[in-house]
Motif scaffolding. Structure first.
Motif, PDB file in Angstrom:
ATOM      1  N   ASP A  28      51.436 -15.791  65.250  1.00 20.72           N
ATOM      2  CA  ASP A  28      52.919 -15.563  64.861  1.00 20.72           C
ATOM      3  C   ASP A  28      53.162 -14.955  63.536  1.00 20.72           C
ATOM      4  O   ASP A  28      52.682 -15.442  62.504  1.00 20.72           O
ATOM      5  CB  ASP A  28      53.526 -17.257  64.565  1.00 20.72           C
ATOM      6  N   ARG A  50      49.963  -2.840  64.772  1.00 24.57           N
ATOM      7  CA  ARG A  50      51.133  -2.450  65.850  1.00 24.57           C
ATOM      8  C   ARG A  50      51.489  -0.816  65.601  1.00 24.57           C
ATOM      9  O   ARG A  50      51.108  -0.354  64.735  1.00 24.57           O
ATOM     10  CB  ARG A  50      52.308  -3.140  65.645  1.00 24.57           C
ATOM     11  N   THR A  88      58.706  -7.871  60.108  1.00 27.91           N
ATOM     12  CA  THR A  88      58.431  -8.745  61.177  1.00 27.91           C
ATOM     13  C   THR A  88      58.798  -9.917  61.345  1.00 27.91           C
ATOM     14  O   THR A  88      59.042 -10.557  60.284  1.00 27.91           O
ATOM     15  CB  THR A  88      56.951  -8.581  61.839  1.00 27.91           C
ATOM     16  N   SER A 122      58.759 -13.563  64.234  1.00 21.81           N
ATOM     17  CA  SER A 122      58.293 -14.272  65.469  1.00 21.81           C
ATOM     18  C   SER A 122      58.631 -15.703  65.344  1.00 21.81           C
ATOM     19  O   SER A 122      57.938 -16.084  64.336  1.00 21.81           O
ATOM     20  CB  SER A 122      56.906 -13.877  65.685  1.00 21.81           C
ATOM     21  N   THR A 163      61.737 -12.566  68.829  1.00 16.66           N
ATOM     22  CA  THR A 163      61.159 -11.406  68.411  1.00 16.66           C
ATOM     23  C   THR A 163      62.089 -10.569  67.501  1.00 16.66           C
ATOM     24  O   THR A 163      63.034 -10.323  68.121  1.00 16.66           O
ATOM     25  CB  THR A 163      60.355 -10.801  69.377  1.00 16.66           C
ATOM     26  N   THR A 164      61.716 -10.186  66.386  1.00 15.07           N
ATOM     27  CA  THR A 164      62.765  -9.534  65.452  1.00 15.07           C
ATOM     28  C   THR A 164      62.054  -8.487  64.605  1.00 15.07           C
ATOM     29  O   THR A 164      60.680  -8.654  64.407  1.00 15.07           O
ATOM     30  CB  THR A 164      63.621 -10.397  64.624  1.00 15.07           C
ATOM     31  N   ASP A 182      66.435 -13.204  70.497  1.00 15.42           N
ATOM     32  CA  ASP A 182      66.051 -14.722  70.387  1.00 15.42           C
ATOM     33  C   ASP A 182      66.201 -15.506  71.685  1.00 15.42           C
ATOM     34  O   ASP A 182      66.797 -16.753  71.701  1.00 15.42           O
ATOM     35  CB  ASP A 182      67.141 -15.364  69.413  1.00 15.42           C
ATOM     36  N   ALA A 219      56.089 -13.374  74.356  1.00 19.20           N
ATOM     37  CA  ALA A 219      56.058 -12.916  73.142  1.00 19.20           C
ATOM     38  C   ALA A 219      55.487 -11.630  72.994  1.00 19.20           C
ATOM     39  O   ALA A 219      56.196 -10.525  72.312  1.00 19.20           O
ATOM     40  CB  ALA A 219      55.622 -13.828  72.017  1.00 19.20           C
ATOM     41  N   TYR A 220      54.190 -11.325  73.384  1.00 15.03           N
ATOM     42  CA  TYR A 220      53.910  -9.936  73.239  1.00 15.03           C
ATOM     43  C   TYR A 220      54.480  -9.006  74.111  1.00 15.03           C
ATOM     44  O   TYR A 220      54.572  -7.734  73.595  1.00 15.03           O
ATOM     45  CB  TYR A 220      52.115 -10.052  73.913  1.00 15.03           C
ATOM     46  N   ALA A 242      57.786  -8.812  74.666  1.00 14.37           N
ATOM     47  CA  ALA A 242      59.049  -8.536  73.647  1.00 14.37           C
ATOM     48  C   ALA A 242      58.562  -7.794  72.448  1.00 14.37           C
ATOM     49  O   ALA A 242      59.460  -6.785  72.027  1.00 14.37           O
ATOM     50  CB  ALA A 242      59.572  -9.755  73.308  1.00 14.37           C
ATOM     51  N   ARG A 243      57.581  -7.973  71.775  1.00 12.40           N
ATOM     52  CA  ARG A 243      56.990  -7.413  70.675  1.00 12.40           C
ATOM     53  C   ARG A 243      56.820  -5.857  71.201  1.00 12.40           C
ATOM     54  O   ARG A 243      57.347  -4.814  70.396  1.00 12.40           O
ATOM     55  CB  ARG A 243      55.934  -7.782  69.884  1.00 12.40           C
ATOM     56  N   ASP A 247      58.801  -2.531  69.546  1.00 10.86           N
ATOM     57  CA  ASP A 247      58.354  -1.366  69.057  1.00 10.86           C
ATOM     58  C   ASP A 247      58.610  -0.141  69.705  1.00 10.86           C
ATOM     59  O   ASP A 247      58.932   1.120  68.959  1.00 10.86           O
ATOM     60  CB  ASP A 247      56.712  -1.526  69.013  1.00 10.86           C
TER      61      ASP A 247
END
Length: 473
Positions: free
Chosen positions: A22, A403, A420, A422, A427-428, A448, A453-454, A456-457, A461
């Motif tokens: 996180d 990243r 970042t 999370s 994820t923002t 949101d 999560a991965y 979305a990240r 990016d």
């Protein structure tokens, strides 16, 4: 704008811990190593300066066109991994003009992007050069001492090795205190026994926010917020164990008592709480690195403990209650004052903590991107200029170090500088990016309602890398 452009070209920052699963929460650990003189001077040093890594800026480069940006970004923002609730804003840093908006006025959970607002609030309130002092003063009774917490979130109770960021140490404070006590004792021999108390009244309210998950403190995501704490409130600093103590102030007091005993100062009885006498002059004190360095640490490592302390300092400086409610009102108020013309969305902004752990926080991508543009336009010496060097650089530092290293996102490596965020389902990312023609832009993307999560990240990016790669007419 020249000073802001110069700031963007420097990737400053002491090495920060690697991101956890996180990145919105800093991994627990000891404060950065370093040495500092005992006594009264601010800790010498601060963030080191790394070689330039961001792309060359061209002040004459045209801003990307809204149509071209929309053509590049709309398909990427439709990625299912970002979920159905995503907002994005891109702003021209030189003019403050929004160039792209998708649901930019919709309040969303910002996670650790909240720390950008916390940084702005404390820099406005205290200025970048302020330091936070931890002191020892005579108590109300003869033979008593009071350790007074100044809200220094990087205070350590351990010996330190040389490093770029030099936190204040209770070791130095014990050295200075013992020296003063020996001097006062003179020919009578060693220091007389003392009783030790702690005063942590600078901050008020509960140590954990009502809006936090009950497990956050127990899981080591954050320590109970306190004006006096050592080594991030870790129960066993330096061991890799994230467990936090229940009462950081008393634990710091006990560590200080042990340090005094090691220096020949007998400490009688248990450490307790007591108010320092009004107007008491310090026997000794140590000072934190400047606020600008604390802000950088907070942003690079996404340090929740630093964030909560800085939000409270902003509240204290503005005359608000130094609790979660006062700090949240202060940071939200600073955002509204810095960013004009948010319209009805301004009334829907809400921050319940300084770190972004609260799921009750609400920010808009418009507000965050415009705030970053304001910081970039602070070349007249305004304090917000100190916010920008703390942002991690894609592929190089902080929570962005790992990243933007492969696939389509590689075009953003070295060109994206961002905070970042999370949380579960959130994820923002918000910061600055240099586009293909050398134009400096600010951005915020908030999603949101994500399930992966991965994924979305990675999708997020790709969105920001597309801005970096864009020569959009």
């Amino acid at each position: 704008m020249p000073a802001a452009l110069a700031a963007v070209l420097l990737a400053t920052g002491a090495p920060a811990p690697a991101a956890t699963t996180d990145p919105g929460a800093a991994p627990a650990g000891t404060p950065p190593a370093g040495t500092a003189p005992a006594g009264t001077a601010p800790a010498d040093g601060g963030p080191g300066t790394a070689p330039p890594v961001l792309g060359a800026l061209d002040a004459a480069a045209p801003a990307p066109g809204p149509v071209g940006l929309a053509r590049a970004l709309d398909p990427l923002l439709a990625d299912p991994d970002l979920g159905p609730a995503v907002s994005a804003t891109v702003v021209d840093a030189a003019t403050g003009r929004p160039l792209f908006r998708r649901s930019g006025d919709v309040p969303r959970i910002p996670a650790s992007v909240t720390k950008v607002v916390t940084a702005a609030a404390v820099l406005r309130a205290l200025g970048p050069d302020a330091v936070l002092r931890t002191s020892v003063v005579p108590g109300a009774r003869d033979g008593s001492l009071v350790l007074v917490g100044g809200g220094d979130p990087l205070l350590t109770a351990r010996e330190r090795e040389p490093g770029a960021l030099r936190p204040a140490s209770l070791v130095d404070l014990a050295d200075a205190t013992a020296a003063v006590l020996r001097e006062r004792r003179g020919a009578a021999g060693g220091p007389a026994p003392v009783a030790l108390a702690v005063d942590d009244r600078l901050f008020s309210g509960p140590g954990a926010a009502p809006s936090w998950k009950p497990s956050y403190v127990g899981d080591g995501e954050v320590a109970p917020v306190a004006a006096l704490a050592a080594d991030h409130g870790l129960a066993r600093p330096g061991t890799g164990d994230d467990a936090r103590v229940g009462d950081p102030a008393l634990a710091a007091g006990e560590s200080f008592a042990a340090l005094l005993r090691e220096r020949g100062v007998p400490v009688r009885g248990a450490v307790r709480r007591a108010a320092a006498p009004a107007g008491a002059q310090p026997l000794a004190e140590v000072a934190s690195p400047p606020v600008s360095a604390l802000v950088e640490r907070m942003l690079q490592a996404s340090d929740n403990d630093v964030a909560e302390a800085l939000a409270r300092h902003a509240a204290v400086a503005e005359g608000a209650a130094a609790d979660f409610a006062g700090a949240g009102a202060t940071t939200t108020g600073a955002l509204r004052e810095e960013v004009a013309d948010l319209g009805p969305a301004a009334g829907r902004l809400r921050l319940l903590d300084g770190s972004g752990l609260s799921r009750g926080n609400r920010l808009t991508s418009d507000a965050v991107a415009l705030l970053l543009a304001e910081a970039g336009d602070a070349g007249d010496g305004r304090p917000l200029e100190a916010l920008l060097p703390g942002l991690p650089v894609a592929g190089f530092s902080g929570t962005l170090a790992t990243r933007y290293l492969e696939g389509p996102a590689r075009s953003g490596a070295g060109l994206v500088r961002a905070k970042t965020g999370s949380l579960s389902g959130v994820t923002t990312l918000a910061g600055q990016v240099v586009d293909a023609r050398g134009r400096l832009l600010t951005f915020a993307v908030l999603a949101d309602d994500v399930t992966d999560a991965y994924g979305a990240r990675a999708a997020l990016d790709r969105v920001v890398a597309a801005v970096a790669a864009c020569a959009c007419g």
